[in-house]
Design a protein around this motif. Structure first.
Motif, short mmCIF file in Angstrom:
data_model
loop_
_atom_site.label_atom_id
_atom_site.label_comp_id
_atom_site.label_asym_id
_atom_site.label_seq_id
_atom_site.Cartn_x
_atom_site.Cartn_y
_atom_site.Cartn_z
N ALA A 1 0.61 -1.23 0.11
CA ALA A 1 0.12 -0.02 -0.19
C ALA A 1 0.98 1.20 -0.14
CB ALA A 1 -0.89 -0.04 1.13
N GLU A 2 0.39 2.32 -0.67
CA GLU A 2 1.16 3.62 -0.73
C GLU A 2 1.49 3.98 0.70
OE1 GLU A 2 2.12 5.93 -3.13
OE2 GLU A 2 1.56 4.23 -4.44
N GLY A 3 2.49 4.27 0.94
CA GLY A 3 3.26 4.87 2.44
C GLY A 3 3.48 3.71 3.30
N LEU A 4 3.83 2.40 2.81
CA LEU A 4 4.41 1.36 3.67
C LEU A 4 5.55 1.69 4.24
CD1 LEU A 4 6.61 -0.65 2.02
CD2 LEU A 4 4.50 -1.14 0.61
N GLU A 5 6.18 0.87 4.94
CA GLU A 5 7.47 1.02 5.55
C GLU A 5 8.22 0.18 4.85
OE1 GLU A 5 10.90 1.36 6.74
OE2 GLU A 5 9.42 2.65 7.77
N GLU A 6 9.12 0.73 4.06
CA GLU A 6 9.87 0.05 2.92
C GLU A 6 10.86 -1.19 3.41
OE1 GLU A 6 9.96 3.59 3.65
OE2 GLU A 6 10.96 4.13 1.56
N LEU A 7 11.56 -0.69 4.67
CA LEU A 7 12.48 -1.78 5.16
C LEU A 7 11.72 -2.80 5.65
CD1 LEU A 7 15.48 -1.01 7.19
CD2 LEU A 7 13.83 -2.11 8.78
N GLU A 8 10.52 -2.72 6.28
CA GLU A 8 9.79 -3.92 6.69
C GLU A 8 9.40 -4.71 5.51
OE1 GLU A 8 7.77 -1.70 10.54
OE2 GLU A 8 6.38 -2.24 8.60
N ALA A 9 8.80 -4.15 4.36
CA ALA A 9 8.44 -4.80 2.95
C ALA A 9 9.69 -5.74 2.50
CB ALA A 9 7.66 -3.97 2.23
N VAL A 10 10.71 -4.91 2.24
CA VAL A 10 11.68 -5.35 1.45
C VAL A 10 12.45 -6.76 2.30
CG1 VAL A 10 14.05 -4.94 0.37
CG2 VAL A 10 12.11 -3.50 -0.03
N THR A 11 12.48 -6.54 3.62
CA THR A 11 13.08 -7.49 4.30
C THR A 11 12.25 -8.85 4.37
OG1 THR A 11 13.99 -5.87 5.84
CG2 THR A 11 14.08 -7.85 6.96
N ILE A 12 11.16 -8.48 4.61
CA ILE A 12 10.07 -9.66 4.43
C ILE A 12 10.25 -10.47 3.16
CG2 ILE A 12 7.76 -10.43 4.48
CD1 ILE A 12 7.25 -8.03 6.39
N ILE A 13 9.99 -9.80 2.05
CA ILE A 13 10.18 -10.29 0.72
C ILE A 13 11.53 -11.09 0.51
CG2 ILE A 13 10.17 -9.84 -1.64
CD1 ILE A 13 8.14 -7.52 -0.76
N ASP A 14 12.51 -10.29 0.88
CA ASP A 14 13.96 -10.93 0.60
C ASP A 14 14.25 -12.14 1.48
OD1 ASP A 14 16.82 -10.64 -0.52
OD2 ASP A 14 17.11 -10.46 1.72
N LEU A 15 13.93 -11.81 2.81
CA LEU A 15 14.23 -13.03 3.52
C LEU A 15 13.47 -14.40 3.04
CD1 LEU A 15 15.06 -11.90 6.83
CD2 LEU A 15 16.61 -12.37 4.87
N LEU A 16 12.13 -14.22 2.87
CA LEU A 16 11.36 -15.38 2.69
C LEU A 16 11.70 -16.03 1.16
CD1 LEU A 16 7.77 -14.11 3.66
CD2 LEU A 16 9.31 -15.65 4.80
N ARG A 17 12.03 -15.04 0.32
CA ARG A 17 12.51 -15.81 -1.11
C ARG A 17 14.16 -16.34 -0.73
NH1 ARG A 17 10.45 -10.76 -5.26
NH2 ARG A 17 8.48 -11.70 -5.30
N ARG A 18 14.68 -15.89 -0.22
CA ARG A 18 16.00 -16.67 0.30
C ARG A 18 15.53 -17.90 0.63
NH1 ARG A 18 20.78 -12.99 1.65
NH2 ARG A 18 20.15 -10.86 0.86
N GLY A 19 14.57 -18.30 1.50
CA GLY A 19 14.08 -19.25 2.06
C GLY A 19 13.45 -19.97 1.13
N GLU A 20 13.33 -19.80 -0.28
CA GLU A 20 12.37 -20.61 -1.04
C GLU A 20 10.94 -20.63 -0.92
OE1 GLU A 20 14.39 -24.25 -2.50
OE2 GLU A 20 16.33 -23.29 -2.65
N VAL A 21 10.40 -19.67 -0.73
CA VAL A 21 9.33 -19.41 -0.27
C VAL A 21 8.66 -18.58 -1.42
CG1 VAL A 21 7.14 -18.31 0.95
CG2 VAL A 21 9.29 -19.28 2.36
N GLU A 22 7.45 -18.74 -2.21
CA GLU A 22 7.08 -17.95 -3.25
C GLU A 22 6.27 -16.84 -2.53
OE1 GLU A 22 3.69 -18.32 -6.92
OE2 GLU A 22 4.15 -20.06 -5.51
N VAL A 23 6.90 -15.83 -2.97
CA VAL A 23 6.25 -14.35 -2.29
C VAL A 23 5.72 -13.84 -3.55
CG1 VAL A 23 6.70 -12.17 -1.24
CG2 VAL A 23 7.97 -14.10 -0.57
N VAL A 24 4.48 -13.58 -3.23
CA VAL A 24 3.68 -12.79 -4.27
C VAL A 24 3.40 -11.33 -3.67
CG1 VAL A 24 1.37 -12.31 -5.84
CG2 VAL A 24 2.71 -14.63 -5.18
N THR A 25 3.89 -10.12 -4.37
CA THR A 25 3.51 -8.84 -3.99
C THR A 25 2.62 -8.26 -4.65
OG1 THR A 25 5.25 -7.68 -5.30
CG2 THR A 25 5.84 -8.34 -2.88
#
Length: 184
Positions: free
Chosen positions: A9-33
């Motif tokens: 969503a507009e105005g999200l906290e980028e550090l949180e979003a990117v960290t969640i997406i990145d670490l889950l993908r490193r762990g071979e989780v399919e992340v859909v944004t």
């Protein structure tokens, strides 16, 4: 492979979003944004993220987990979006994980998903008087059943690693965590 939805969503906290997406993908989780509106989403500190898709394209799909990044006004947009609200209720009712960090636990609380549960949030994001059935605690990450909450940007890595462990197990978490601290 587990599937996770991260609504943007507009105005999200980028550090949180990117960290969640990145670490889950490193762990071979399919992340859909999925963006609530246009696929280019401007975060709270001006970073532009490009979502994989828009929310309408995936709103009826089932995921193993739905994770809400915080930040303001992003968390308010998530809380007020009827598609996100319906998605959270449906996934919660199906026994899938729902997770939120920072100000985003407000979206869970306003739906009653924190009732009779322990949860954490960014200081001041939730008022205990407004949600008397939730036990609001000061902790970096809280897991209560299939609901996971995190305190804020400073705990984003711990939050994402806990999510990874829930989805892929402790061995996967350890491998990803080790990879973060060892020279490439």
């Amino acid at each position: 492979m587990p599937r996770v939805l991260v609504p943007l969503a507009e105005g999200l906290e980028e550090l949180e979003a990117v960290t969640i997406i990145d670490l889950l993908r490193r762990g071979e989780v399919e992340v859909v944004t999925a963006a609530l509106g246009a696929r280019e989403v401007t975060a709270s500190h001006g970073t532009v993220l490009v979502a994989d898709t828009d929310l309408d394209a995936v709103v009826d799909e089932q995921f193993d987990m739905v994770v809400l990044p915080g930040g303001l006004p992003g968390a308010d947009h998530l809380d007020q979006d009827p598609r996100v609200r319906a998605l959270l209720q449906r996934h919660h009712a199906a026994g899938a994980y729902t997770a939120a960090i920072c100000a985003a636990p407000k979206a869970l609380a306003s739906l009653g998903l924190l009732d009779e549960r322990r949860a954490t949030h960014y200081p001041g994001a939730l008022n205990a008087a407004d949600f008397p059935r939730a036990e609001l605690v000061d902790a970096p990450v809280v897991i209560d059943g299939k609901v996971v909450t995190g305190r804020g940007p400073g705990t984003a890595m711990d939050f994402a690693l806990e999510l990874l462990e829930l989805l892929q197990g402790s061995e996967c978490r350890a491998q990803v965590e080790t990879g973060l601290t060892r020279a490439a």
